[in-house]
Scaffold this motif. Structure first.
Motif, PDB file in Angstrom:
ATOM      1  N   VAL A 156      19.101  53.101  51.663  1.00 35.92           N
ATOM      2  CA  VAL A 156      19.483  54.284  52.436  1.00 35.92           C
ATOM      3  C   VAL A 156      19.494  53.967  53.931  1.00 35.92           C
ATOM      4  N   ARG A 157      18.517  53.185  54.374  1.00 33.27           N
ATOM      5  CA  ARG A 157      18.414  52.872  55.804  1.00 33.27           C
ATOM      6  C   ARG A 157      19.560  51.985  56.302  1.00 33.27           C
ATOM      7  N   ASP A 158      20.335  51.418  55.379  1.00 33.03           N
ATOM      8  CA  ASP A 158      21.475  50.591  55.784  1.00 33.03           C
ATOM      9  C   ASP A 158      22.658  51.436  56.267  1.00 33.03           C
ATOM     10  N   ILE A 159      22.600  52.735  56.010  1.00 29.16           N
ATOM     11  CA  ILE A 159      23.680  53.638  56.423  1.00 29.16           C
ATOM     12  C   ILE A 159      23.292  54.325  57.722  1.00 29.16           C
ATOM     13  N   GLU A 184      34.849  54.460  57.399  1.00 29.54           N
ATOM     14  CA  GLU A 184      35.998  55.336  57.634  1.00 29.54           C
ATOM     15  C   GLU A 184      35.461  56.752  57.870  1.00 29.54           C
ATOM     16  N   ALA A 185      36.176  57.537  58.680  1.00 27.41           N
ATOM     17  CA  ALA A 185      35.723  58.896  59.019  1.00 27.41           C
ATOM     18  C   ALA A 185      35.380  59.747  57.794  1.00 27.41           C
ATOM     19  N   PRO A 186      36.221  59.802  56.741  1.00 29.81           N
ATOM     20  CA  PRO A 186      35.877  60.615  55.565  1.00 29.81           C
ATOM     21  C   PRO A 186      34.625  60.136  54.849  1.00 29.81           C
ATOM     22  N   GLN A 187      34.346  58.836  54.952  1.00 32.99           N
ATOM     23  CA  GLN A 187      33.177  58.279  54.274  1.00 32.99           C
ATOM     24  C   GLN A 187      31.872  58.804  54.860  1.00 32.99           C
ATOM     25  N   ILE A 188      31.875  59.088  56.143  1.00 31.64           N
ATOM     26  CA  ILE A 188      30.643  59.529  56.811  1.00 31.64           C
ATOM     27  C   ILE A 188      30.147  60.835  56.219  1.00 31.64           C
ATOM     28  N   LEU A 189      31.045  61.803  56.081  1.00 29.22           N
ATOM     29  CA  LEU A 189      30.664  63.090  55.496  1.00 29.22           C
ATOM     30  C   LEU A 189      30.288  62.928  54.026  1.00 29.22           C
ATOM     31  N   GLU A 190      31.042  62.130  53.299  1.00 22.76           N
ATOM     32  CA  GLU A 190      30.768  61.921  51.879  1.00 22.76           C
ATOM     33  C   GLU A 190      29.408  61.262  51.670  1.00 22.76           C
ATOM     34  N   LEU A 191      29.079  60.303  52.508  1.00 20.82           N
ATOM     35  CA  LEU A 191      27.787  59.631  52.407  1.00 20.82           C
ATOM     36  C   LEU A 191      26.645  60.574  52.778  1.00 20.82           C
ATOM     37  N   TYR A 192      26.892  61.431  53.761  1.00 19.79           N
ATOM     38  CA  TYR A 192      25.868  62.411  54.157  1.00 19.79           C
ATOM     39  C   TYR A 192      25.543  63.329  52.974  1.00 19.79           C
ATOM     40  N   TYR A 194      26.096  62.706  49.834  1.00 21.49           N
ATOM     41  CA  TYR A 194      25.501  61.919  48.753  1.00 21.49           C
ATOM     42  C   TYR A 194      24.012  61.693  48.999  1.00 21.49           C
ATOM     43  N   ILE A 195      23.673  61.273  50.218  1.00 21.46           N
ATOM     44  CA  ILE A 195      22.272  60.956  50.536  1.00 21.46           C
ATOM     45  C   ILE A 195      21.384  62.196  50.501  1.00 21.46           C
ATOM     46  N   THR A 196      21.876  63.297  51.053  1.00 20.40           N
ATOM     47  CA  THR A 196      21.042  64.504  51.164  1.00 20.40           C
ATOM     48  C   THR A 196      21.041  65.372  49.904  1.00 20.40           C
ATOM     49  N   GLU A 197      22.101  65.283  49.109  1.00 22.86           N
ATOM     50  CA  GLU A 197      22.197  66.161  47.938  1.00 22.86           C
ATOM     51  C   GLU A 197      22.254  65.375  46.611  1.00 22.86           C
ATOM     52  N   THR A 198      23.334  64.649  46.425  1.00 16.09           N
ATOM     53  CA  THR A 198      23.569  63.979  45.136  1.00 16.09           C
ATOM     54  C   THR A 198      22.456  62.997  44.785  1.00 16.09           C
ATOM     55  N   ARG A 199      22.091  62.149  45.723  1.00 18.30           N
ATOM     56  CA  ARG A 199      21.065  61.133  45.453  1.00 18.30           C
ATOM     57  C   ARG A 199      19.732  61.791  45.116  1.00 18.30           C
ATOM     58  N   THR A 212      12.000  54.802  45.374  1.00 14.63           N
ATOM     59  CA  THR A 212      12.939  53.712  45.625  1.00 14.63           C
ATOM     60  C   THR A 212      13.766  53.968  46.879  1.00 14.63           C
ATOM     61  N   GLU A 213      14.035  52.893  47.605  1.00 10.01           N
ATOM     62  CA  GLU A 213      14.847  52.996  48.820  1.00 10.01           C
ATOM     63  C   GLU A 213      16.308  52.645  48.552  1.00 10.01           C
ATOM     64  N   LYS A 214      16.610  52.230  47.335  1.00 11.48           N
ATOM     65  CA  LYS A 214      17.977  51.838  47.007  1.00 11.48           C
ATOM     66  C   LYS A 214      18.931  53.020  47.187  1.00 11.48           C
ATOM     67  N   LEU A 215      20.095  52.743  47.732  1.00 15.39           N
ATOM     68  CA  LEU A 215      21.087  53.792  47.941  1.00 15.39           C
ATOM     69  C   LEU A 215      21.611  54.285  46.594  1.00 15.39           C
ATOM     70  N   PHE A 216      21.843  53.354  45.693  1.00 16.35           N
ATOM     71  CA  PHE A 216      22.364  53.720  44.377  1.00 16.35           C
ATOM     72  C   PHE A 216      21.270  53.514  43.330  1.00 16.35           C
ATOM     73  N   ILE A 217      20.888  54.594  42.708  1.00 15.30           N
ATOM     74  CA  ILE A 217      19.751  54.608  41.798  1.00 15.30           C
ATOM     75  C   ILE A 217      20.191  54.242  40.390  1.00 15.30           C
ATOM     76  N   THR A 218      19.382  53.439  39.743  1.00 16.68           N
ATOM     77  CA  THR A 218      19.611  53.132  38.332  1.00 16.68           C
ATOM     78  C   THR A 218      18.340  53.447  37.564  1.00 16.68           C
ATOM     79  N   SER A 219      18.503  53.908  36.349  1.00 19.75           N
ATOM     80  CA  SER A 219      17.338  54.212  35.522  1.00 19.75           C
ATOM     81  C   SER A 219      16.805  52.928  34.904  1.00 19.75           C
ATOM     82  N   GLU A 220      15.709  53.046  34.197  1.00 13.38           N
ATOM     83  CA  GLU A 220      15.088  51.869  33.588  1.00 13.38           C
ATOM     84  C   GLU A 220      16.019  51.209  32.572  1.00 13.38           C
ATOM     85  N   ASN A 221      16.881  51.992  31.966  1.00 11.45           N
ATOM     86  CA  ASN A 221      17.756  51.473  30.903  1.00 11.45           C
ATOM     87  C   ASN A 221      19.186  51.222  31.368  1.00 11.45           C
TER      88      ASN A 221
END
Length: 292
Positions: A156-159, A184-192, A194-199, A212-221
Motif C-alpha cells: 500500500v505504501r508504494d502508492i 494515469e489520472a483515472p488510476q489515481i481515483l480508482e486506486l484511492y 480500492y485502497i480505502t474501500e475495496t481492499r 498484511t501490507e500487500k496491496l493485493f490480498i490473497t487468501s491462504e488457499n
C-alpha cells in the motif's frame, strides 16, 4: 580433488562457493561412470553418453555449466601431465535462440481491453470485489507495464496518490529492478477507492493475515498467479506478458532507450534488443512496399 580445487583457485580465481559447486559436479559425473570406466581416462564418446543422460534431468543451461566444470577438470589433468588429450574441449550444447517478441498491441487496442474489462458484470458480494481488484491489476499492467512478480510484491505504501506516482518494487525472480513511475489520472481515483474501500472489504472476507501490507490480498488457499490467470482468460489473451511487451514497445516510440530501460525495470540495455529487432523488421517490411 584438492589439487584440482587449488588449480581452479590459482588459474581462474574462483570464489569458494563456485569451487564447492564445481567439486560437487565432478563427483556427480564420476558417479555416473560405470564400474569399468575410469573417469580420468574416459573417452569423448563415453562423455557424450553421460551428457545424454543429464539432458533428461536438467535444463540445457545447467548442463552447459556442468560441462564447463568437466572441461576445466580435464584441463587440470593436462596441466599436471596426467592426461595428454582433452576429450571435451570447447564443447557446448547449443541452446535454442530466444524468439523475437511479436504480436504488439497498439495503444487503442490496449485501451479497448481495459474498457471491455471494466464493462464486465459481476455478481454482488465478493465477486464484485474481485472484479474491482482485477481492474486495478490490469490497469497497472497496461499503463505501467508491470509484471506478475512486481504486482505480487506491491505494498500500500508504494502508492503515492498525492504525487500520482507508484514505486514498483524489485522482482528478483524476474530480474526486474525497482523504479518509480507516474500513474494515469483515472488510476489515481480508482486506486484511492480500492485502497480505502475495496481492499478493506477484501481483508474482512479473506483468511489471510489481517495486518498484511500487500496491496493485493490473497487468501491462504489462493496464489497470486491464479488471479492473473483468471484475468488472462477473461480478456482472452495468450499471455499477460504480451500486454507488458506492448507497453514497452510503445515507450520505445516515445522515449530514448535509457528511459525505456528504466521504465521497464530492465537491468541491462540489451534486454530491449528483441523489441528493437522486431521494430526494424516491421520498418523493413513497410519500406519494401514502396521499393519496386
Amino acid at each position: 580433488m584438492k589439487e584440482f580445487i587449488h588449480y581452479l583457485r590459482d588459474q581462474y580465481h574462483s570464489t569458494e562457493k563456485t569451487l564447492i559447486e564445481k567439486e560437487k559436479q565432478i563427483v556427480l559425473w564420476k558417479k555416473l561412470c560405470s564400474r569399468k570406466q575410469n573417469f580420468d581416462r574416459i573417452t569423448t564418446q563415453e562423455l557424450l553418453k553421460i551428457i545424454e543422460l543429464q539432458q533428461k534431468k536438467y535444463q540445457l543451461n545447467t548442463i552447459n555449466t556442468q560441462i564447463r566444470s568437466i572441461e576445466q577438470y580435464f584441463e587440470y589433468l593436462q596441466f599436471t601431465g596426467k592426461r595428454k588429450d582433452h576429450p571435451l574441449k570447447n564443447f557446448r550444447i547449443k541452446t535454442p535462440k530466444k524468439a523475437l517478441i511479436t504480436g504488439f498491441l497498439s495503444e487503442e487496442e490496449l485501451r479497448d481491453i481495459e474498457k471491455n474489462f471494466k464493462e464486465r458484470k459481476y455478481k454482488r458480494g465478493q465477486f464484485d470485489l474481485f472484479g474491482k481488484r482485477n481492474q486495478i491489476i490490469l490497469g497497472l499492467i497496461i499503463y505501467q507495464g508491470l509484471n506478475t512478480g512486481s504486482l505480487r510484491e506491491l505494498k500500500v505504501r508504494d502508492i503515492d496518490l498525492e504525487k500520482g506516482m507508484i514505486r514498483v518494487p524489485e522482482a528478483t525472480e524476474n530480474r526486474v529492478k525497482e523504479r518509480i513511475l507516474p500513474l494515469e489520472a483515472p488510476q489515481i481515483l480508482e486506486l484511492y477507492k480500492y485502497i480505502t474501500e475495496t481492499r478493506t472489504e477484501l481483508l474482512q472476507i479473506s483468511k489471510t493475515v489481517k495486518e498484511t501490507e500487500k496491496l493485493f490480498i490473497t487468501s491462504e488457499n489462493t496464489r497470486f498467479s491464479s488471479i492473473t490467470k483468471q484475468i488472462r482468460k477473461q480478456i482472452n489473451i495468450q499471455s499477460l506478458q504480451q500486454i507488458r511487451n506492448s507497453r514497452i514497445n510503445l515507450w520505445l516510440k516515445q522515449y530514448n532507450l535509457r528511459e525505456v530501460q528504466y521504465k521497464a525495470g530492465f537491468r541491462y540495455l540489451r534486454s530491449l534488443e528483441y523489441f528493437n529487432q522486431t521494430e526494424l523488421e516491421n520498418l523493413k517490411q513497410e519500406l519494401e512496399k514502396y521499393v519496386s
